[in-house]
Scaffold this motif. Structure first.
Motif, PDB file in Angstrom:
ATOM      1  N   GLY A  34      39.507 -19.529  24.540  1.00 21.82           N
ATOM      2  CA  GLY A  34      39.089 -18.733  25.690  1.00 21.82           C
ATOM      3  C   GLY A  34      40.098 -17.661  26.043  1.00 21.82           C
ATOM      4  O   GLY A  34      41.265 -17.712  25.638  1.00 21.82           O
ATOM      5  N   GLY A  49      34.763 -17.070  26.351  1.00 19.70           N
ATOM      6  CA  GLY A  49      35.038 -18.264  25.566  1.00 19.70           C
ATOM      7  C   GLY A  49      34.201 -18.266  24.304  1.00 19.70           C
ATOM      8  O   GLY A  49      33.106 -17.683  24.272  1.00 19.70           O
ATOM      9  N   SER A  51      33.034 -20.959  21.010  1.00 16.88           N
ATOM     10  CA  SER A  51      33.037 -22.320  20.490  1.00 16.88           C
ATOM     11  C   SER A  51      33.370 -22.331  19.006  1.00 16.88           C
ATOM     12  O   SER A  51      33.514 -21.295  18.367  1.00 16.88           O
ATOM     13  CB  SER A  51      31.665 -22.956  20.717  1.00 16.88           C
ATOM     14  N   THR A  56      29.219 -17.981  22.402  1.00 13.07           N
ATOM     15  CA  THR A  56      30.102 -17.288  23.331  1.00 13.07           C
ATOM     16  C   THR A  56      29.522 -17.262  24.743  1.00 13.07           C
ATOM     17  O   THR A  56      28.310 -17.414  24.944  1.00 13.07           O
ATOM     18  CB  THR A  56      30.340 -15.839  22.884  1.00 13.07           C
ATOM     19  N   ASP A  57      30.391 -17.081  25.695  1.00 11.89           N
ATOM     20  CA  ASP A  57      29.990 -16.866  27.074  1.00 11.89           C
ATOM     21  C   ASP A  57      31.041 -15.991  27.737  1.00 11.89           C
ATOM     22  O   ASP A  57      32.201 -15.959  27.294  1.00 11.89           O
ATOM     23  CB  ASP A  57      29.826 -18.182  27.820  1.00 11.89           C
ATOM     24  N   TYR A  58      30.634 -15.304  28.799  1.00 15.04           N
ATOM     25  CA  TYR A  58      31.495 -14.326  29.436  1.00 15.04           C
ATOM     26  C   TYR A  58      31.432 -14.455  30.952  1.00 15.04           C
ATOM     27  O   TYR A  58      30.416 -14.852  31.527  1.00 15.04           O
ATOM     28  CB  TYR A  58      31.052 -12.908  29.039  1.00 15.04           C
ATOM     29  N   SER A 100      34.477 -28.092  25.098  1.00 15.86           N
ATOM     30  CA  SER A 100      33.729 -26.849  25.344  1.00 15.86           C
ATOM     31  C   SER A 100      34.035 -26.412  26.770  1.00 15.86           C
ATOM     32  O   SER A 100      33.240 -26.577  27.685  1.00 15.86           O
ATOM     33  CB  SER A 100      32.231 -27.094  25.160  1.00 15.86           C
ATOM     34  N   TYR A 102      34.889 -23.397  28.373  1.00 17.77           N
ATOM     35  CA  TYR A 102      34.375 -22.179  29.014  1.00 17.77           C
ATOM     36  C   TYR A 102      35.148 -21.887  30.289  1.00 17.77           C
ATOM     37  O   TYR A 102      36.327 -21.612  30.243  1.00 17.77           O
ATOM     38  CB  TYR A 102      32.875 -22.282  29.231  1.00 17.77           C
ATOM     39  N   TYR A 103      34.493 -21.977  31.466  1.00 16.04           N
ATOM     40  CA  TYR A 103      35.079 -21.535  32.725  1.00 16.04           C
ATOM     41  C   TYR A 103      36.192 -22.460  33.230  1.00 16.04           C
ATOM     42  O   TYR A 103      36.988 -22.065  34.076  1.00 16.04           O
ATOM     43  CB  TYR A 103      34.008 -21.477  33.812  1.00 16.04           C
TER      44      TYR A 103
END
Length: 121
Positions: A34, A49, A51, A56-58, A100, A102-103
């Motif tokens: 991340g 982020g 995986s 992906t994520d934003y 996982s 992410y945030y």
């Protein structure tokens, strides 16, 4: 894993930068990776982020402008930042997690030293 972030600098609004995060010990392919950022007097903020499989994520402020990617052959992840705004000014950190995450910054176990990004108006 030991992480080294680089690529920060001073850029005008509307410009682009690409940040890199290289692993000197360990392999990025073993981790969820991340990017976070922290501006002066503000809390640390999730940026992006990625995986193990490339999902992906934003964070909302950067969606559509930033792209996270990984190159396992170079043991490096990247953050391509386009259409930069003055509010993107911050120290950017890369981090590695066994989950996982992410945030959730608490789930990241390893952090790089940060690289400064400054966007002038």
């Amino acid at each position: 894993v030991q992480l080294q972030a680089s690529g920060g600098g001073l850029v005008q609004a509307g410009g682009s930068l690409r940040l890199s995060c290289a692993a000197s010990v360990g392999t990025v392919s073993s981790y969820f990776m991340g990017w976070f950022r922290q501006a002066p007097a503000k809390e640390r903020e999730f940026v992006a982020g990625i995986s193990w499989s490339g999902n992906t994520d934003y964070g909302e402020p950067v969606k559509g402008r930033f792209t996270i990617s990984r190159d396992n052959t170079k043991n490096t992840i990247y953050l391509q930042m386009n259409s930069l705004k003055p509010e993107d000014t911050a120290i950017y950190y890369c981090a590695a997690s066994y989950y996982s995450a992410y945030y959730d910054s608490d789930k990241y176990k390893y952090w790089g030293q940060g690289t400064q990004v400054t966007v002038s108006s």
